[in-house]
Design an enzyme around this catalytic site. Structure first.
Site, PDB file in Angstrom:
ATOM      1  N   HIS A   2       0.930  -1.192  -0.132  1.00  0.00           N
ATOM      2  CA  HIS A   2      -0.095   0.060   0.007  1.00  0.00           C
ATOM      3  C   HIS A   2       1.029   1.320  -0.134  1.00  0.00           C
ATOM      4  CE1 HIS A   2      -3.683  -2.270   2.171  1.00  0.00           C
ATOM      5  NE2 HIS A   2      -3.560  -2.409   0.528  1.00  0.00           N
ATOM      6  N   LYS A  92       4.326  -0.330  14.546  1.00  0.00           N
ATOM      7  CA  LYS A  92       3.257  -0.408  15.574  1.00  0.00           C
ATOM      8  C   LYS A  92       3.752   0.158  16.832  1.00  0.00           C
ATOM      9  CE  LYS A  92       1.417  -4.944  13.551  1.00  0.00           C
ATOM     10  NZ  LYS A  92       0.745  -6.168  13.804  1.00  0.00           N
TER      11      LYS A  92
END
Length: 219
Positions: A2, A92
């Site tokens: 992406h 993350k």
């Protein structure tokens, strides 16, 4: 994948029309122009890291070297983007969950109000994709008063919170029904993306062996 798709949309040439064929062709060309990162340059352009505390989640992870963060600095062969770095980053537990594209423009060669202090006077365009859809522009202008100083000014445009914005998968399914392939990656795009990624993956582990402690304490 992406991130590379978004990069291709930012740096691709004008497709000439809004047809799926033209847009996908230009995205593929943009990806094919990315300069592969060789084994000699991987250390200076790639970082793979793991946030502190990841190995304490459970016993199965106590010796894990799975990355939770990566950073890649890429360049293009295109004359338009020569020597312009593209920073690709994801991870993350970074303190904030967001998806955005930030474009930092070159500073002016001379500005009568800033004098020689132009290091921070860069106009910035930010396109926020998630969790909120917004476009922000930061530019520098003379501050009010008698002093010749610059200060940042921010303009922003955000979608009305009451507007009906379709979910990403709703849009994808709708395009499938229409046969519109604009948002779908072509075979050439996938191939060109892997041509850029594969050299990095081949040297992924060698970077860890050289400086495992440094990389995993990056965050």
């Amino acid at each position: 994948n992406h991130i590379l798709q978004m990069l291709a949309l930012v740096i691709m040439n004008n497709p000439g029309d809004m047809t799926a064929h033209s847009i996908r062709q230009e995205r593929a060309r943009a990806l094919s122009a990315l300069i592969p990162i060789s084994a000699d340059s991987v250390d200076g352009n790639v970082i793979r890291a793991q946030y502190s505390g990841y190995r304490d989640i459970n016993d199965d992870l106590k010796n894990s070297e799975t990355e939770t963060y990566f950073f890649v600095r890429a360049y293009s062969r295109s004359d338009r983007w020569k020597n312009v770095p593209f920073y690709l980053e994801s991870g993350k537990c970074l303190g904030e969950s967001c998806t955005e594209i930030t474009i930092r423009f070159k500073g002016p060669g001379f500005c009568m109000y800033a004098g020689d202090d132009l290091g921070h006077c860069h106009n910035i365009l930010t396109m926020k994709i998630a969790p909120h859809q917004e476009i922000q522009i930061r530019f520098w202008g003379k501050s009010p008063g008698l002093d010749y100083k610059l200060e940042p000014r921010d303009l922003s445009f955000s979608c009305d919170s009451d507007a009906l914005i379709p979910d990403a998968y709703e849009k994808v399914l709708y395009d499938c029904l229409l046969g519109d392939q604009t948002l779908f990656t072509s075979t050439d795009e996938v191939r060109n993306a892997w041509d850029f990624i594969t050299p990095i993956l081949k040297n992924w582990k060698s970077v860890d062996r050289k400086s495992t402690r440094t990389l995993f304490q990056f965050l």
